[in-house]
Design a protein around this motif. Structure first.
Motif, short mmCIF file in Angstrom:
data_model
loop_
_atom_site.label_atom_id
_atom_site.label_comp_id
_atom_site.label_asym_id
_atom_site.label_seq_id
_atom_site.Cartn_x
_atom_site.Cartn_y
_atom_site.Cartn_z
N GLN A 197 -4.28 14.25 15.92
CA GLN A 197 -2.96 14.86 15.81
C GLN A 197 -3.11 16.37 15.88
O GLN A 197 -3.96 16.95 15.22
CB GLN A 197 -2.31 14.46 14.48
CG GLN A 197 -0.94 15.04 14.21
CD GLN A 197 -0.45 14.72 12.81
OE1 GLN A 197 -1.19 14.15 12.00
NE2 GLN A 197 0.79 15.06 12.52
N ALA A 198 -2.28 17.01 16.70
CA ALA A 198 -2.29 18.47 16.79
C ALA A 198 -0.86 18.97 16.89
O ALA A 198 0.01 18.31 17.48
CB ALA A 198 -3.09 18.94 18.01
N CYS A 199 -0.62 20.14 16.30
CA CYS A 199 0.71 20.73 16.39
C CYS A 199 0.60 22.24 16.22
O CYS A 199 -0.23 22.73 15.45
CB CYS A 199 1.64 20.15 15.32
SG CYS A 199 3.40 20.53 15.62
N GLY A 200 1.44 22.96 16.93
CA GLY A 200 1.47 24.41 16.79
C GLY A 200 2.23 24.83 15.56
O GLY A 200 3.23 24.20 15.17
N THR A 201 1.79 25.90 14.93
CA THR A 201 2.41 26.34 13.69
C THR A 201 3.80 26.93 13.91
O THR A 201 4.57 27.07 12.96
CB THR A 201 1.52 27.38 12.98
OG1 THR A 201 1.19 28.43 13.91
CG2 THR A 201 0.23 26.74 12.48
N GLU A 202 4.14 27.26 15.15
CA GLU A 202 5.49 27.75 15.45
C GLU A 202 6.35 26.67 16.11
O GLU A 202 7.46 26.95 16.57
CB GLU A 202 5.42 28.98 16.38
CG GLU A 202 4.89 30.24 15.71
CD GLU A 202 3.39 30.22 15.51
OE1 GLU A 202 2.96 30.41 14.36
OE2 GLU A 202 2.66 29.98 16.49
N ASP A 203 5.86 25.46 16.14
CA ASP A 203 6.59 24.35 16.77
C ASP A 203 7.72 23.88 15.85
O ASP A 203 7.56 23.82 14.63
CB ASP A 203 5.61 23.18 17.01
CG ASP A 203 6.14 22.15 17.99
OD1 ASP A 203 7.25 21.64 17.78
OD2 ASP A 203 5.44 21.86 18.97
#
Length: 266
Positions: free
Chosen positions: A212-218
């Motif tokens: 799992q990966a996600c951008g902190t500004e997403d």
């Protein structure tokens, strides 16, 4: 490498589909290569295969148009498969097409019959972003016998929370969830709920490894944090990564490299 676009009639979707398939070759990326590299391509044994799922508004061409997926596939000597799912969340839709059946049954049968890919679970992977992040986990957790690893980037992973926000009008969903799910108000604890599917896999003793990966500004960052926490509480085999970035191809192109490194342990 060889990049091919296939057109064939889908019996489950009842129309002609377009599929992009990338197959690595010894010659590589227009580079001069060592003559020994050819020995590492065992087409007879079957190459590993990764199915790449697009997000909402995307299609079978998204990865080819916006990422460097061709170079990444050549590096890892795997086959990449990309097909369209409209805005279906990769479901057999209540009102619409049977994309779940297409992606889990018809498409793998076509790919393994036409291309030099392995049919083994340990050589079969699936990954996606946004809607496709949910789709990758949903298809893998629904079919743990088919996929050994599944990766989500910026995934809309909590379908129950997504529907709640959709009803409140706080999330501009590009798809009528009532057309996708017969009873979207009853998603919690159903076979569309990733937490329920993971619990079922745990009970069976066969769970795909998850990334799992996600951008902190997403805008889905908070949802991804909650999903990570809930899965860690039940002892999920989960790799989580985050970094600066939003819901865009700058982030996804960077992290699809990390996904493939994780899948192929490099």
């Amino acid at each position: 490498m060889a990049c091919m676009q296939c057109h064939y009639y889908s019996s489950s979707l009842k129309h002609t589909v377009e599929v992009n398939v990338i197959v690595p070759t010894p010659e590589g990326n227009e580079q001069i290569t060592d003559s020994n590299v050819q020995k590492s391509y065992c087409y007879e044994k079957g190459l590993p295969v990764v199915y790449l799922l697009h997000g909402a508004f995307g299609n079978y061409s998204s990865f080819l148009r916006f990422s460097n997926i061709e170079r990444y596939v050549q590096k890892h000597r795997c086959v990449a498969v990309m097909a369209s799912a409209d805005n279906s969340f990769y479901q057999d839709m209540y009102h619409g097409n049977s994309y779940y059946t297409f992606f889990t049954k018809e498409l793998p049968a076509f790919i393994t019959n036409v291309f030099p890919v392995s049919k083994k679970r340990e050589d079969t992977y699936i990954a996606g972003f946004s809607m496709g992040g949910y789709g990758a986990w949903y298809l893998a957790l629904s079919n743990p016998d088919l996929y050994s690893k599944s990766a989500s980037m910026s995934g809309a992973l909590d379908i129950v929370d997504l529907y709640s926000e959709y009803l409140k009008g706080t999330m501009d969903a590009p798809f009528p969830l009532e057309d996708i799910f017969a009873e979207p108000q009853n998603l919690s604890g159903s076979n569309f709920d990733l937490f329920e599917l993971h619990k079922q896999c745990m009970a069976k003793g066969q769970v795909p490894e998850l990334y799992q990966a996600c951008g902190t500004e997403d805008f889905l960052y908070s949802m991804n944090q909650t999903v990570k926490s809930r899965l860690e509480q039940v002892g999920a085999n989960l790799i989580y990564e985050e970094g600066s970035g939003g819901h865009n191809w700058d982030f996804w192109d960077e992290y699809i490299k990390k996904v493939l490194n994780w899948m192929f342990n490099k």
